[in-house]
Scaffold this motif. Structure first.
Motif, short mmCIF file in Angstrom:
data_model
loop_
_atom_site.label_atom_id
_atom_site.label_comp_id
_atom_site.label_asym_id
_atom_site.label_seq_id
_atom_site.Cartn_x
_atom_site.Cartn_y
_atom_site.Cartn_z
N GLY A 177 9.58 -27.04 3.54
CA GLY A 177 9.57 -26.27 2.32
C GLY A 177 9.48 -24.79 2.64
O GLY A 177 9.36 -24.41 3.82
N SER A 178 9.52 -23.96 1.63
CA SER A 178 9.42 -22.53 1.87
C SER A 178 8.58 -21.86 0.79
O SER A 178 8.59 -22.28 -0.38
N PHE A 179 7.86 -20.82 1.20
CA PHE A 179 6.99 -20.04 0.33
C PHE A 179 7.18 -18.59 0.72
O PHE A 179 7.07 -18.24 1.89
N ARG A 180 7.51 -17.73 -0.26
CA ARG A 180 7.87 -16.34 0.07
C ARG A 180 7.05 -15.35 -0.77
O ARG A 180 7.48 -14.91 -1.83
N PRO A 181 5.87 -14.97 -0.28
CA PRO A 181 5.09 -13.96 -0.98
C PRO A 181 5.52 -12.55 -0.60
O PRO A 181 5.98 -12.28 0.51
N VAL A 182 5.36 -11.62 -1.54
CA VAL A 182 5.58 -10.19 -1.30
C VAL A 182 4.20 -9.57 -1.05
O VAL A 182 3.29 -9.68 -1.88
N VAL A 183 4.05 -8.93 0.11
CA VAL A 183 2.78 -8.30 0.48
C VAL A 183 2.95 -6.79 0.41
O VAL A 183 3.87 -6.23 1.04
N ARG A 184 2.08 -6.14 -0.34
CA ARG A 184 2.11 -4.68 -0.46
C ARG A 184 0.99 -4.07 0.38
O ARG A 184 -0.17 -4.42 0.22
N ILE A 185 1.37 -3.17 1.28
CA ILE A 185 0.42 -2.43 2.09
C ILE A 185 0.24 -1.06 1.46
O ILE A 185 1.22 -0.38 1.15
N THR A 186 -1.01 -0.66 1.26
CA THR A 186 -1.30 0.58 0.56
C THR A 186 -1.83 1.64 1.52
O THR A 186 -2.72 1.35 2.34
N GLY A 187 -1.27 2.84 1.43
CA GLY A 187 -1.74 3.98 2.20
C GLY A 187 -2.11 5.13 1.28
O GLY A 187 -2.62 4.92 0.18
N LYS A 188 -1.82 6.33 1.73
CA LYS A 188 -2.11 7.53 0.93
C LYS A 188 -0.98 8.53 1.13
O LYS A 188 -0.62 8.86 2.26
N ALA A 189 -0.43 9.01 0.02
CA ALA A 189 0.69 9.95 0.10
C ALA A 189 0.21 11.33 0.56
O ALA A 189 -0.92 11.74 0.30
#
Length: 385
Positions: A177-189
């Motif tokens: 099977g397949s599972f596709r999460p979107v991971v957001r990495i947060t920094g600072k502009a």
């Protein structure tokens, strides 16, 4: 004596199906559904078109032939886009050197045409079997299996199912099977001229990726299923930054997590969340799951002792398939949704999955014709009078 497939008719009908553009996206299965309804209705099946989304259809055909089990053929009506690089027209079936070329020839209009032929053979010898024969063609398998998910949610009463996908006519009783999460990495502009005043989210994503790779190598690669092998985790897309002169405050990764039977979306997600939490504790990487991409579905397997597996392996061997199985399918397909609805099932079809999504997709002509005989043989064994 069992009726044999009509090779000329099968090739003609496969040509008609290949000529119907059902690329997904956008997913125009309606014309394929109408084509299938006409042929199944002419054989005496009670046929329904099920609109699971606007202008998106499943086909359900049913033929009751006395008491007994409910057996179903299933495959999907959509194809991946044709793309470029073909040496012949993608929507014109072309035969050369014993191969039938065209988009969908093996994935999965070949199985669809073969299942129609198998249904004809079974209708012509109704005295030899007893039970209910179903033919279920679904939409959207190539993107999110929306058709099969919708159909399975109705809890159809099916005891055994054969799902058509290219397997070289061998029996496959498990798939990943397949599972596709979107991971957001947060920094600072910050201004790119003063990068020390910001926290570069793309750099932070670069720190996270080796941790993901290590989790694959150290944890997932140590797990195994006897038919489908190891689960996996990798990155397939990355997106970050919004201006040439700004330190990016966000970066997103699309993870591709392949599941083996026994694993679920929930269990995989829990592990990824734990990994992200550890990355923040040990490396200061701030990352979270913010969304999901559609997949065909989860992993599944049918026990080797199940009657449908035994019947399928026997039918493949009887047709001369040297290595009949059962094996494990590395990709995902609609079988899992039928199993979740209560059926037992296997995956069988002519062709090689490695050519399925490429230019010059083809199915060996002899395999294609043989697959119809295999399908009919499995049905006879399950529906033995």
């Amino acid at each position: 004596m069992n009726i044999r497939p009509d090779a000329a008719r099968m090739k003609r009908e496969l040509g008609e199906l290949v000529a119907i553009n059902s690329e997904n996206p956008p997913g125009g299965e309606g014309a394929v559904a109408q084509w299938a309804r006409e042929r199944l209705a002419s054989l005496g099946f009670e046929v329904k078109l099920i609109e699971y989304a606007p202008a998106r259809f499943n086909v359900e055909a049913r033929l009751v032939n006395g008491p007994g089990p409910v057996f179903a053929f299933n495959t999907h009506m959509d194809t991946v886009p044709a793309g470029n690089g073909w040496t012949s027209d993608a929507f014109t079936l072309t035969e050369r050197d014993g191969r039938l070329y065209g988009r969908g020839s093996c994935d999965c209009k070949g199985p669809l045409a073969a299942m129609i032929e198998a249904a004809r053979m079974l209708v012509a010898e109704r005295q030899a079997w007893s039970g209910t024969l179903m033919v279920v063609f679904t939409g959207d398998e190539e993107v999110a299996s929306a058709g099969a998910r919708h159909y399975a949610a109705s809890r159809p009463e099916i005891d055994a199912v054969v799902v058509g996908e290219p397997t070289g006519n061998a029996c496959f009783s498990a798939h990943k099977g397949s599972f596709r999460p979107v991971v957001r990495i947060t920094g600072k502009a910050a201004h790119s001229g003063s990068p020390h005043l910001g926290d570069n989210a793309i750099f932070r994503a670069g720190q996270l990726m080796p941790l993901l790779a290590a989790f694959h190598d150290d944890v997932l690669a140590q797990r195994s299923h006897p038919l489908v092998g190891n689960p996996s985790l990798t990155v397939t897309r990355i997106k970050g930054g919004h201006a040439d002169n700004v330190i990016p405050a966000e970066c997103e990764l699309l993870l591709d997590r392949r599941l083996i039977p026994g694993e679920t979306d929930a269990s995989a997600e829990a592990e990824i969340r734990a990994l992200l939490a550890e990355a923040e504790r040990t490396h200061g990487i701030r990352a979270e799951i913010v969304g999901y991409h559609a997949t065909t579905g989860g992993a599944t397997d049918t026990p080797e002792t199940a009657p449908v597996v035994q019947a399928a392996v026997a039918a493949c061997r009887a047709a001369g398939v040297a290595e009949a199985g059962p094996f494990g399918f590395q990709g995902a397909c609609d079988l899992v949704h039928f199993i979740e609805a209560g059926a037992e099932g296997v995956v069988i079809g002519a062709g090689d999955i490695r050519v399925a999504h490429r230019p010059d997709e083809f199915v060996p002509a002899d395999e294609f014709v043989a697959s119809a005989a295999i399908y009919a043989d499995i049905a006879r064994r399950i529906l033995a009078a």
